[in-house]
Scaffold this motif. Sequence first.
Motif, PDB file in Angstrom:
ATOM      1  N   PHE A  51       0.803  -1.229   0.000  1.00  0.00           N
ATOM      2  CA  PHE A  51       0.000   0.000   0.000  1.00  0.00           C
ATOM      3  C   PHE A  51       0.837   1.281   0.000  1.00  0.00           C
ATOM      4  N   VAL A  52       2.142   1.194  -0.101  1.00  0.00           N
ATOM      5  CA  VAL A  52       3.004   2.378  -0.180  1.00  0.00           C
ATOM      6  C   VAL A  52       3.621   2.416  -1.573  1.00  0.00           C
ATOM      7  N   ASP A  53       3.353   3.485  -2.317  1.00  0.00           N
ATOM      8  CA  ASP A  53       3.922   3.619  -3.655  1.00  0.00           C
ATOM      9  C   ASP A  53       5.385   4.049  -3.587  1.00  0.00           C
ATOM     10  N   GLU A  77       8.777  13.168   0.849  1.00  0.00           N
ATOM     11  CA  GLU A  77       7.576  13.057   0.026  1.00  0.00           C
ATOM     12  C   GLU A  77       7.200  11.587  -0.077  1.00  0.00           C
ATOM     13  N   GLY A  78       5.923  11.302  -0.017  1.00  0.00           N
ATOM     14  CA  GLY A  78       5.463   9.923  -0.123  1.00  0.00           C
ATOM     15  C   GLY A  78       4.063   9.844  -0.689  1.00  0.00           C
ATOM     16  N   LYS A  79       3.708   8.627  -1.127  1.00  0.00           N
ATOM     17  CA  LYS A  79       2.387   8.409  -1.720  1.00  0.00           C
ATOM     18  C   LYS A  79       2.010   6.956  -1.517  1.00  0.00           C
ATOM     19  N   PHE A  85      -8.881   5.253  -1.515  1.00  0.00           N
ATOM     20  CA  PHE A  85      -8.277   5.970  -0.393  1.00  0.00           C
ATOM     21  C   PHE A  85      -6.784   6.126  -0.648  1.00  0.00           C
ATOM     22  N   ARG A  86      -6.443   7.224  -1.262  1.00  0.00           N
ATOM     23  CA  ARG A  86      -5.054   7.488  -1.635  1.00  0.00           C
ATOM     24  C   ARG A  86      -4.566   8.716  -0.888  1.00  0.00           C
ATOM     25  N   LYS A  87      -3.328   8.717  -0.488  1.00  0.00           N
ATOM     26  CA  LYS A  87      -2.736   9.860   0.200  1.00  0.00           C
ATOM     27  C   LYS A  87      -1.410  10.210  -0.456  1.00  0.00           C
TER      28      LYS A  87
END
Length: 102
Positions: A51-53, A77-79, A85-87
């Motif tokens: 779940f971490v890009d 920076e992270g995504k 549900f994206r952050k």
Amino acid sequence: MQATRPTRTRVRISFTPKVRASDTIEGSAWVDTRTGTLISAGFKLSKTPIFVDFVHFTVQFGQTTELGPAVSTVFVEGKGGILFFRKHFQATAMLSDYRFAP
């Protein structure tokens, strides 16, 4: 008259782990070849959790101290997320006015 080539004063050094794992990082650093001092470094997690890009870190060494260059800026920076549900996040910290305790 012979033209002289300008000499490089900065070089980029890249690093990667032999085996990518959840506890390893990869990235690069810029170094001043005349003084041997670190200018900046950027790195990321080699293998991100589910779940971490991505998560990227950049550290700049722009502050000068009695002991040499010190960290002046840290940028993160992270995504990531799941389905709808994206952050995406960014954070910057600027450091200055270093004082050394006696």
